[in-house]
Design a protein around this motif. Structure first.
Motif, mmCIF file in Angstrom:
data_model
loop_
_atom_site.group_PDB
_atom_site.id
_atom_site.type_symbol
_atom_site.label_atom_id
_atom_site.label_comp_id
_atom_site.label_asym_id
_atom_site.label_seq_id
_atom_site.Cartn_x
_atom_site.Cartn_y
_atom_site.Cartn_z
ATOM 1 N N UNK A 24 -13.417 14.898 25.133
ATOM 2 C CA UNK A 24 -13.399 16.370 26.112
ATOM 3 C C UNK A 24 -12.540 17.491 25.523
ATOM 4 N N UNK A 25 -12.722 18.833 26.297
ATOM 5 C CA UNK A 25 -11.797 19.700 25.517
ATOM 6 C C UNK A 25 -11.002 20.307 26.533
ATOM 7 N N UNK A 26 -9.639 19.980 25.894
ATOM 8 C CA UNK A 26 -8.066 20.004 27.068
ATOM 9 C C UNK A 26 -8.141 21.391 26.651
ATOM 10 N N UNK A 27 -8.496 22.028 25.826
ATOM 11 C CA UNK A 27 -7.955 24.017 26.108
ATOM 12 C C UNK A 27 -8.846 24.405 27.038
ATOM 13 N N UNK A 34 -6.093 21.937 36.244
ATOM 14 C CA UNK A 34 -6.539 21.133 35.430
ATOM 15 C C UNK A 34 -5.977 21.272 33.880
ATOM 16 N N UNK A 35 -5.524 19.608 34.346
ATOM 17 C CA UNK A 35 -4.777 18.771 33.184
ATOM 18 C C UNK A 35 -5.412 17.473 32.916
ATOM 19 N N UNK A 36 -5.540 17.202 31.643
ATOM 20 C CA UNK A 36 -5.561 16.312 30.537
ATOM 21 C C UNK A 36 -4.552 15.527 30.714
ATOM 22 N N UNK A 37 -5.164 14.198 30.375
ATOM 23 C CA UNK A 37 -4.292 13.033 30.319
ATOM 24 C C UNK A 37 -4.709 12.430 29.069
ATOM 25 N N UNK A 38 -4.031 11.823 27.985
ATOM 26 C CA UNK A 38 -5.242 11.549 26.444
ATOM 27 C C UNK A 38 -3.787 9.603 26.582
ATOM 28 N N UNK A 39 -5.513 9.363 26.649
ATOM 29 C CA UNK A 39 -5.034 7.746 26.402
ATOM 30 C C UNK A 39 -6.138 6.920 25.107
ATOM 31 N N UNK A 40 -5.615 6.617 23.882
ATOM 32 C CA UNK A 40 -6.401 6.482 22.795
ATOM 33 C C UNK A 40 -7.316 7.771 22.289
ATOM 34 N N UNK A 41 -8.840 7.234 22.729
ATOM 35 C CA UNK A 41 -9.996 8.098 22.035
ATOM 36 C C UNK A 41 -10.176 9.020 23.942
ATOM 37 N N UNK A 43 -9.332 11.751 26.381
ATOM 38 C CA UNK A 43 -9.101 12.580 27.346
ATOM 39 C C UNK A 43 -9.689 12.402 29.011
ATOM 40 N N UNK A 44 -8.283 12.430 29.764
ATOM 41 C CA UNK A 44 -8.697 12.061 31.119
ATOM 42 C C UNK A 44 -8.306 13.352 31.880
ATOM 43 N N UNK A 45 -9.314 14.004 32.795
ATOM 44 C CA UNK A 45 -9.362 15.936 33.332
ATOM 45 C C UNK A 45 -8.996 15.128 34.844
ATOM 46 N N UNK A 46 -7.484 15.982 35.127
ATOM 47 C CA UNK A 46 -7.526 15.196 36.641
ATOM 48 C C UNK A 46 -6.900 17.079 36.923
ATOM 49 N N UNK A 47 -6.418 17.003 38.154
ATOM 50 C CA UNK A 47 -5.812 18.212 39.313
ATOM 51 C C UNK A 47 -5.040 17.104 40.164
ATOM 52 N N UNK A 48 -4.269 18.309 40.596
ATOM 53 C CA UNK A 48 -2.411 17.554 41.408
ATOM 54 C C UNK A 48 -2.922 18.883 42.800
ATOM 55 N N UNK A 49 -3.230 18.959 43.506
ATOM 56 C CA UNK A 49 -2.876 19.500 45.335
ATOM 57 C C UNK A 49 -1.051 18.874 44.987
ATOM 58 N N UNK A 50 -0.491 19.918 45.118
ATOM 59 C CA UNK A 50 1.251 19.496 45.256
ATOM 60 C C UNK A 50 1.116 19.364 47.072
ATOM 61 N N UNK A 51 1.835 18.858 47.292
ATOM 62 C CA UNK A 51 2.356 18.624 48.736
ATOM 63 C C UNK A 51 3.066 19.754 48.878
ATOM 64 N N UNK A 52 2.743 20.191 50.518
ATOM 65 C CA UNK A 52 3.692 20.909 51.178
ATOM 66 C C UNK A 52 5.094 20.742 51.656
#
Length: 306
Positions: A24-27, A34-41, A43-52
């Motif tokens: 994955x292109x983390x840029x 969009x955010x990325x979590x790197x573990x080994x080989x 890059x996991x893409x994830x998103x966060x919707x903050x609590x209101x």
């Protein structure tokens, strides 16, 4: 006929080069959050919707097959407005996460998602897990590995190991190249994609108004087809016997017009969680988390409030 078949084979072989290793292109930020979590080989893409407002809990959302974080957009928005932080993750090979290849050190999907959770909040007892379809099978496995606050399943599908007899066909460069082509260009037929959405939701008006880019952009992202071929032999089967020992409260939602899951798959989940809080989406299709998000949000909040 021989000439036609020879031409098709030549095209497949020519595009087999598309099976090169893909990370994955983390840029690249497909969404503002969009955010990325790197573990080994990986890059996991994830998103966060903050609590209101006051935060009531944290939910990890796992999508279904050929889906991505996009599938949770409506429910995540609703639940975040009610005080729940929603973390939506792209399972490896889907969305904008790393596509698996034969050259990688493979890590179970369950382990990758669990490590992502721990990177945000290491106390797993604080997490609520939500899984749809394939994501439901993954969520069940995670809930057998660590204690969690609650488990919420929407049209969940138990995961099975792929037949070993087909491995020599599925994991060939020709097949992976063909699958790359199929998803990259076949999904450019918007009407066909909308017909699939209709079949998955049983909602014609919703399907015709659907922004197909939410589905097509992730599957047209490099290496999708090849990643699916590799993934088939990296799947950890859902342990339905271990699932019966999960002590966390469980919400189990099934849909009346779900034509994706068969009766055996539905029964396996129903039998594993006889004490679950259950809900039947009348007239709803398999992808009810999208078009019936408001209805399922209410059901989810009722469950969480208890």
């Amino acid at each position: 006929m021989k000439k036609v078949l020879s031409f098709v084979l030549a095209v497949i072989i020519a595009f087999s080069a598309m099976t090169m290793a893909f990370a994955a292109d983390t840029s690249y930020k497909p969404y503002e959050n969009s955010q990325y979590f790197t573990y080994g080989d990986y890059d996991i893409h994830y998103r966060v919707e903050p609590a209101k407002g006051e935060m009531k809990g944290r939910i990890l959302m796992i999508h279904g097959f050929v889906c991505s974080t996009y599938a949770w957009r409506n429910m995540a928005a609703n639940l975040s407005n009610e005080g729940y932080e929603c973390v939506m993750v792209d399972v490896p090979n889907f969305g904008f996460s790393t596509r698996e290849t034969a050259d990688m050190t493979i890590v179970d999907r369950e382990t990758l998602i669990l490590e992502l959770m721990k990177s945000i909040d290491p106390e797993t007892e604080n997490w609520i897990l939500a899984g749809h379809s394939m994501g439901g099978g993954i969520a069940v496995n995670i809930a057998t590995m660590v204690p969690i606050k609650a488990l919420m399943l929407y049209c969940p599908c138990p995961q099975n190991e792929f037949p070993q007899a087909a491995e020599k066909i599925v994991k060939t460069k020709a097949m992976e190249g063909f699958m790359n082509l199929f998803f990259k260009y076949g999904t450019k037929l918007n009407l066909l994609v909308k017909l699939v959405i209709f079949a998955a939701t049983n909602n014609w008006s919703f399907a015709m108004k659907y922004d197909v880019k939410g589905v097509t952009a992730p599957v047209q992202y490099d290496g999708f087809g090849a990643g699916i071929c590799e993934m088939m032999y990296n799947v950890k089967a859902t342990d339905m016997e271990a699932a019966k020992n999960i002590s966390s409260p469980v919400l189990l939602c099934q849909a009346e017009k779900d034509i994706i899951l068969n009766d055996e798959q539905k029964s396996a989940m129903n039998d594993a969680f006889p004490n679950a809080t259950t809900y039947f989406v009348k007239g709803g299709g398999h992808q009810c988390i999208e078009d019936r998000a408001d209805e399922l949000t209410k059901v989810t909040l009722d469950f969480l409030n208890k």
